[in-house]
Write a protein that holds these residues in place. Structure first.
Motif, PDB file in Angstrom:
ATOM      1  N   ILE A 270      50.215  56.597  79.094  1.00  0.00           N
ATOM      2  CA  ILE A 270      50.035  55.188  79.450  1.00  0.00           C
ATOM      3  C   ILE A 270      48.927  55.088  80.487  1.00  0.00           C
ATOM      4  CG2 ILE A 270      51.088  53.157  80.518  1.00  0.00           C
ATOM      5  CD1 ILE A 270      53.723  53.970  79.287  1.00  0.00           C
ATOM      6  N   LYS A 271      47.860  54.381  80.145  1.00  0.00           N
ATOM      7  CA  LYS A 271      46.711  54.237  81.047  1.00  0.00           C
ATOM      8  C   LYS A 271      47.021  53.171  82.096  1.00  0.00           C
ATOM      9  CE  LYS A 271      41.846  53.312  81.372  1.00  0.00           C
ATOM     10  NZ  LYS A 271      40.653  52.775  80.751  1.00  0.00           N
ATOM     11  N   LEU A 272      46.997  53.582  83.352  1.00  0.00           N
ATOM     12  CA  LEU A 272      47.246  52.659  84.459  1.00  0.00           C
ATOM     13  C   LEU A 272      45.922  52.176  85.028  1.00  0.00           C
ATOM     14  CD1 LEU A 272      50.096  54.642  86.257  1.00  0.00           C
ATOM     15  CD2 LEU A 272      50.323  52.759  84.635  1.00  0.00           C
ATOM     16  N   MET A 273      45.855  50.855  85.299  1.00  0.00           N
ATOM     17  CA  MET A 273      44.627  50.238  85.815  1.00  0.00           C
ATOM     18  C   MET A 273      44.625  50.151  87.342  1.00  0.00           C
ATOM     19  SD  MET A 273      43.435  49.727  82.842  1.00  0.00           S
ATOM     20  CE  MET A 273      41.967  48.786  83.099  1.00  0.00           C
ATOM     21  N   GLY A 274      45.809  50.046  87.933  1.00  0.00           N
ATOM     22  CA  GLY A 274      45.911  49.901  89.380  1.00  0.00           C
ATOM     23  C   GLY A 274      47.366  49.775  89.775  1.00  0.00           C
ATOM     24  N   TYR A 275      47.572  49.583  91.063  1.00  0.00           N
ATOM     25  CA  TYR A 275      48.944  49.460  91.557  1.00  0.00           C
ATOM     26  C   TYR A 275      48.986  48.549  92.774  1.00  0.00           C
ATOM     27  CZ  TYR A 275      47.962  52.396  95.605  1.00  0.00           C
ATOM     28  OH  TYR A 275      47.463  52.873  96.782  1.00  0.00           O
ATOM     29  N   LYS A 276      50.191  48.133  93.104  1.00  0.00           N
ATOM     30  CA  LYS A 276      50.425  47.313  94.293  1.00  0.00           C
ATOM     31  C   LYS A 276      51.797  47.673  94.833  1.00  0.00           C
ATOM     32  CE  LYS A 276      51.757  42.891  94.239  1.00  0.00           C
ATOM     33  NZ  LYS A 276      51.734  41.447  94.041  1.00  0.00           N
ATOM     34  N   HIS A 277      51.917  47.760  96.153  1.00  0.00           N
ATOM     35  CA  HIS A 277      53.224  47.991  96.762  1.00  0.00           C
ATOM     36  C   HIS A 277      53.842  46.636  97.070  1.00  0.00           C
ATOM     37  CE1 HIS A 277      56.030  49.037 100.140  1.00  0.00           C
ATOM     38  NE2 HIS A 277      56.453  49.794  99.150  1.00  0.00           N
TER      39      HIS A 277
ATOM     40  N   PHE B 187      52.902  49.096  88.877  1.00  0.00           N
ATOM     41  CA  PHE B 187      51.764  49.685  88.178  1.00  0.00           C
ATOM     42  C   PHE B 187      51.263  48.675  87.154  1.00  0.00           C
ATOM     43  CE2 PHE B 187      53.914  53.591  89.580  1.00  0.00           C
ATOM     44  CZ  PHE B 187      52.838  54.268  90.144  1.00  0.00           C
ATOM     45  N   TYR B 188      49.947  48.502  87.092  1.00  0.00           N
ATOM     46  CA  TYR B 188      49.332  47.568  86.156  1.00  0.00           C
ATOM     47  C   TYR B 188      48.696  48.345  85.006  1.00  0.00           C
ATOM     48  CZ  TYR B 188      49.876  44.028  89.751  1.00  0.00           C
ATOM     49  OH  TYR B 188      50.402  43.158  90.675  1.00  0.00           O
ATOM     50  N   THR B 189      49.049  47.963  83.789  1.00  0.00           N
ATOM     51  CA  THR B 189      48.394  48.494  82.609  1.00  0.00           C
ATOM     52  C   THR B 189      47.533  47.361  82.056  1.00  0.00           C
ATOM     53  OG1 THR B 189      50.062  47.819  80.994  1.00  0.00           O
ATOM     54  CG2 THR B 189      50.435  49.923  82.139  1.00  0.00           C
ATOM     55  N   GLU B 190      46.908  47.590  80.931  1.00  0.00           N
ATOM     56  CA  GLU B 190      46.093  46.530  80.338  1.00  0.00           C
ATOM     57  C   GLU B 190      46.943  45.350  79.877  1.00  0.00           C
ATOM     58  OE1 GLU B 190      43.809  48.418  77.270  1.00  0.00           O
ATOM     59  OE2 GLU B 190      42.286  49.078  78.688  1.00  0.00           O
ATOM     60  N   LYS B 191      48.208  45.609  79.547  1.00  0.00           N
ATOM     61  CA  LYS B 191      49.033  44.557  78.959  1.00  0.00           C
ATOM     62  C   LYS B 191      50.250  44.156  79.779  1.00  0.00           C
ATOM     63  CE  LYS B 191      47.739  45.796  74.283  1.00  0.00           C
ATOM     64  NZ  LYS B 191      48.186  46.207  72.970  1.00  0.00           N
ATOM     65  N   GLU B 192      50.693  45.015  80.699  1.00  0.00           N
ATOM     66  CA  GLU B 192      51.942  44.705  81.385  1.00  0.00           C
ATOM     67  C   GLU B 192      51.978  45.278  82.793  1.00  0.00           C
ATOM     68  OE1 GLU B 192      55.241  46.573  79.380  1.00  0.00           O
ATOM     69  OE2 GLU B 192      54.077  48.370  78.990  1.00  0.00           O
ATOM     70  N   LYS B 193      53.055  44.957  83.490  1.00  0.00           N
ATOM     71  CA  LYS B 193      53.319  45.483  84.826  1.00  0.00           C
ATOM     72  C   LYS B 193      54.597  46.304  84.735  1.00  0.00           C
ATOM     73  CE  LYS B 193      51.575  41.280  86.953  1.00  0.00           C
ATOM     74  NZ  LYS B 193      51.927  40.131  87.777  1.00  0.00           N
ATOM     75  N   LEU B 194      54.592  47.452  85.413  1.00  0.00           N
ATOM     76  CA  LEU B 194      55.757  48.330  85.406  1.00  0.00           C
ATOM     77  C   LEU B 194      56.274  48.474  86.833  1.00  0.00           C
ATOM     78  CD1 LEU B 194      54.236  51.068  83.092  1.00  0.00           C
ATOM     79  CD2 LEU B 194      55.759  49.214  82.416  1.00  0.00           C
ATOM     80  N   CYS B 195      57.550  48.233  87.025  1.00  0.00           N
ATOM     81  CA  CYS B 195      58.166  48.303  88.344  1.00  0.00           C
ATOM     82  C   CYS B 195      58.809  49.671  88.535  1.00  0.00           C
ATOM     83  CB  CYS B 195      59.225  47.214  88.486  1.00  0.00           C
ATOM     84  SG  CYS B 195      58.581  45.542  88.266  1.00  0.00           S
TER      85      CYS B 195
END
Length: 102
Positions: free
Chosen positions: A54-61, A74-82
């Motif tokens: 899964i290619k991750l584009m960026g992240y935020k705390h 974690f931000y991907t091209e299509k979704e956010k993963l917690c």
């Protein structure tokens, strides 16, 4: 002379009333009702590892502030993963990712 003074007094009174009306209407025009803000945050996290495929584009705390929980998003091209920020694999996965600031 008394007529001139009476006329001047009336003009001053009218000017003061107009100025006061402008203050009150200006104060009301600057007031805006708050808009509805939907809560868009992680309300639960996963401790499971995100696959390397899964290619991750960026992240935020995300800090915990009810109803939101402490999480790494974690931000991907299509979704956010917690994800759980305490998971042991998190630090390795954050390396090389761009931190996203809202």
């Amino acid at each position: 002379m008394p007529r001139v003074m009476a006329w001047t007094s009336r003009l001053i009174t009218i000017a003061v009333l107009i100025a006061l009306m402008g203050c009150f209407t200006g104060a009301q025009a600057n007031y805006r009702r708050p808009t509805r803000v939907g809560v868009s945050c992680c309300k639960e996290v996963s401790g499971g590892r995100i696959p390397a495929s899964i290619k991750l584009m960026g992240y935020k705390h995300q800090n915990a502030l009810s109803p939101c929980v402490d999480a790494i998003i974690f931000y991907t091209e299509k979704e956010k993963l917690c994800s759980d920020p305490k998971a042991p694999w998190i630090k390795n996965r954050l390396n090389g990712l761009k931190k996203i600031v809202d």
